[in-house]
Write a protein that holds these residues in place. Sequence first.
Motif, PDB file in Angstrom:
ATOM      1  N   ALA A 136     -14.598 -81.733  53.692  1.00  6.71           N
ATOM      2  CA  ALA A 136     -15.539 -82.282  54.672  1.00  6.71           C
ATOM      3  C   ALA A 136     -16.943 -82.133  54.113  1.00  6.71           C
ATOM      4  O   ALA A 136     -17.282 -81.095  53.544  1.00  6.71           O
ATOM      5  CB  ALA A 136     -15.423 -81.550  56.007  1.00  6.71           C
ATOM      6  N   THR A 137     -17.737 -83.175  54.246  1.00  9.91           N
ATOM      7  CA  THR A 137     -19.108 -83.146  53.750  1.00  9.91           C
ATOM      8  C   THR A 137     -20.067 -83.450  54.892  1.00  9.91           C
ATOM      9  O   THR A 137     -19.699 -84.092  55.881  1.00  9.91           O
ATOM     10  CB  THR A 137     -19.308 -84.182  52.627  1.00  9.91           C
ATOM     11  OG1 THR A 137     -19.056 -85.503  53.161  1.00  9.91           O
ATOM     12  CG2 THR A 137     -18.361 -83.920  51.466  1.00  9.91           C
ATOM     13  N   ALA A 138     -21.297 -82.984  54.743  1.00  8.66           N
ATOM     14  CA  ALA A 138     -22.303 -83.198  55.785  1.00  8.66           C
ATOM     15  C   ALA A 138     -22.550 -84.688  56.014  1.00  8.66           C
ATOM     16  O   ALA A 138     -22.674 -85.144  57.154  1.00  8.66           O
ATOM     17  CB  ALA A 138     -23.601 -82.489  55.403  1.00  8.66           C
ATOM     18  N   VAL A 139     -22.603 -85.451  54.920  1.00 11.04           N
ATOM     19  CA  VAL A 139     -22.845 -86.896  55.043  1.00 11.04           C
ATOM     20  C   VAL A 139     -21.702 -87.560  55.807  1.00 11.04           C
ATOM     21  O   VAL A 139     -21.926 -88.389  56.697  1.00 11.04           O
ATOM     22  CB  VAL A 139     -23.006 -87.541  53.659  1.00 11.04           C
ATOM     23  CG1 VAL A 139     -23.217 -89.042  53.789  1.00 11.04           C
ATOM     24  CG2 VAL A 139     -24.165 -86.919  52.895  1.00 11.04           C
ATOM     25  N   GLY A 140     -20.461 -87.189  55.473  1.00 13.40           N
ATOM     26  CA  GLY A 140     -19.306 -87.772  56.144  1.00 13.40           C
ATOM     27  C   GLY A 140     -19.251 -87.406  57.614  1.00 13.40           C
ATOM     28  O   GLY A 140     -18.939 -88.252  58.471  1.00 13.40           O
TER      29      GLY A 140
END
Length: 277
Positions: free
Chosen positions: A148-152
Amino acid sequence: MNRKKNTSAVLVYGVLVFITIICLFPIVWMCLISIKSASESITGFNSLMVSNPTMANFKRLFEMIPVGQNAFNSVFTTIMGTITSLFFCALAGFAFAKYRFPGRKFLFYFVIATMLVPPEVGSVPLFIIMKKVGLINSLWSLVIPRIATAVGIFYMNQYITDVPDELVEAARIDGCSDFGIFTRIILPVIKPAMASWGAITLIARWNDFFWPLLYLRKQAKYTLMVTISLLPVSEGLSTPWPVILAGTTLVIIPIIILYLILEKFQKAGMMEGAVKG
């Protein structure tokens, strides 16, 4: 008036065609060089002429590196990385968008704030963590740290926020579980966002170079992007550009095809969402 509009349209399309040709030229040139024999010129306008097309460069490439194994590594990390990113980013976005819990805003803003930090800053701590859990030289080291990424999360949250709360509450009243609401209500509605983020993640994971180079130690574990970059830059007194460009073609063409396929799903999802709306 119509004449002016037609003239403007011709100019716009002319500029777009010109820009498209400029963008496609390096790819076409690369593909042409990859099927040229060693005796043919690869410089100037003569490089665009192929007298005797040959697959010898690809054969030589397969002899120099384990293309099959490296291609499997790239496909595995790309697919697993994309699936996990889509699922967990959408799940986190759903939680931030449709649940009210203490510290929700602070936590969300904190996640967004991490977008200001370059990922490479955390390379040393991540390397230490991967080493302690025994994932160095493992393909999972390219998947787990970025499930999981902040942008996603931010991207999915913005889409899920627009889903009416009444739709979620109606499903809850009908006895649907929270996870059931996520899988049966939210995911079908945000298919355009899933297609868009899937395309972005696919390209990013396939083109990934820094993290595989950091975590992987054996050539059999390398991804295609890394192993192509490690091709010998010279053989005797010459640089084997046709072989190097054959490897580059092998890396670039699949992701272009994948993107074109995903673009169709993205457009179909957007049209479906528009009709339902």
